[in-house]
Enzyme design. Sequence first.
Site, short mmCIF file in Angstrom:
data_model
loop_
_atom_site.label_atom_id
_atom_site.label_comp_id
_atom_site.label_asym_id
_atom_site.label_seq_id
_atom_site.Cartn_x
_atom_site.Cartn_y
_atom_site.Cartn_z
N GLU A 298 12.29 -5.60 48.70
CA GLU A 298 11.36 -6.31 47.82
C GLU A 298 10.63 -7.46 48.52
O GLU A 298 10.56 -8.59 48.03
CB GLU A 298 12.07 -6.79 46.56
N GLU A 390 16.00 1.29 43.30
CA GLU A 390 16.53 0.47 42.21
C GLU A 390 15.78 0.83 40.94
O GLU A 390 14.55 0.97 40.95
CB GLU A 390 16.34 -1.04 42.46
#
Length: 642
Positions: A298, A390
Amino acid sequence: MQHDAKADWARSDWMGRIALRSDEEREFAFPDLDPPKEVSAVGGVGQVTIDWSPVDGAVGYLILRGAGEHGPLEPVDHHSGDVLSIPSPPYVDTTCTPGTPYRYAVASVPEVTTHGRPSHTVGAVPLTADGEAPDVTVTVDVVAEGTELQTPWVPMIGSERLSQLLCKDRTGNHEIGVELEEALWRMHDEIGVRTVRAHAIFHDDTHVIDGAGYDFSVVDAIYDKLLAIGLRPVVELGFMPRELASDPTKTVFEYGAIISPPASYQAWHDLVRALVLHLVDRYGLEEVLTWDFEVWNEANLEVFWSGTKAEWLQLYDVSAAAVKSVDVRLAVGGPSSAAAGWVDDLLAHAKRHGTPVDFVSTHTYGSPPLDVRASLERHGYGDARILWTEWGVTPRHFNPINDSVFAGVFLLRGMRSAAGRIDALSYWVASDHFEELGRPPRFLHGGFGLQTVGGLAKPRYHAMTLLSRLGPVELPVSYDGDGAGSLIEAWASRESDSNSYRDRDRDRQDDRHGDRHGTRHGTRGGDRHGDRHGDRLAVLLWNLTLDQSKANGASELTRRIRLQLPGVNPSWEATATTLAIGVGDLATAAAGLPDWPTAEQLADLAERTWLVSTPLELRDGAVELTVPMPSAVLVELTPRRG
């Protein structure tokens, strides 16, 4: 600093930075997509269902709504706390007020940070409940040849950083490493999961830098444990070792993971290459060729990457070169981004510079995953795999919705949406032994885990077991009624001993250890394949809105379902296995217990929250059920015994 103070600081830091995206400037333009055509909106009891025709090049769609004849159009917010765009029609809006006229439009989304022009508007009025649950008919073509049922939950699950497998500390008097390992065993044995994706293989607690050299002994101990379970790692290359960091004061999480770029990209390249060479030497090239190497986590959020996008793209280039220098067949990918961001950025950069991208990975929460196949095709990477490394019901730690039945039914909807277009949809995470923002403060604390500290199944784990009971042949389904195909969905399957689709499970059988646990907390009935002898039908039905403001239920959204199975053998027997508020519902069952239940209380909770099958009446080739929102029912039909 005491542990609680560190956790409080980590939570405050997280909440202050989690919504801050990194650089969204681009050197390329997104396509100007046409708005969808054939847009319709139909009002039902407590809901409006919006439908439209898909648009080539769209990764998703944003639903817009206005009140009255001339009010502004605003995105419909289903309170996910993340991406509001959805991958495909239809959409059920339950944030509306019954009796109020609305106008709806739909905009095509080429990339998550932008959307195109809205469609023409259509009007609808949600209806007020009159005390009678509306009827929905679901019809399954049980005699169809069918297609292979896709299983996006099988390839991957998320986990706390895997160094915790070696941790002997206790949370709530439960040893962390032992229980995390047990949770992963269970994901493998009962659900059939194959790989585990986790952060921080280069965190300080793995001690990979030893003076002027490398020491991978802790990594070996971690991966030895994982492979002994029968699972393989997704090797997320991160975070930054202290010895290589340009600014070791830049950290995230309670455990202080370093998020800065390297002081030397050559030193980072050498570390990655040394790790991959070591893994190949220890486990063999043929084994490591089955692993995926993912670059960072991320980086499009400031909380996870203190550098620029250009610096992360350089990190990707260097990492990919290091992995491929060992063997060009090894798989590397990214951007491992939050909220489906930077996918186009990576692909455009890689195309321009000739950098390999074997798979695209990204994340989202609170909505089904977007259809990033459009981005891959746009940049010429149509053959790359798509891994959502995720995904979950909420991006927020310590959120009660994680422990809810709503979250379990949400998992079903997302997996059904992903089937056939995504190679892996990895739920984040396997166990509540998870400490990004501090260790669990109590038994039920809204943790991300599918299983609690103490190893009990939450509703999301129960949802996984229901999915695992579907057969290998998917059957066609049609719908009719109020909320049919939007509020109410179904996934229908068939199983036969002679059917070649059984081969889909062959990769599950390479476990050297077999099923070591049998029946444990929260799953009753022996082997998860159950009575799979001869023909069997399994139809999974659910009732769900994405609207999280109704996570505790909404009586006006209850529906009566007639499940029609024309051609089914009338002598077969039918059973229903239900997941609903109060049924398989750990949070409801645990009300009034202390923060940390005793072993006896945990055993009692497990007994009271098993999923139990009950008989159904099969009459004229159909069964009838009343299905509240949120809830799910697995209807199974098998030859009568005796």
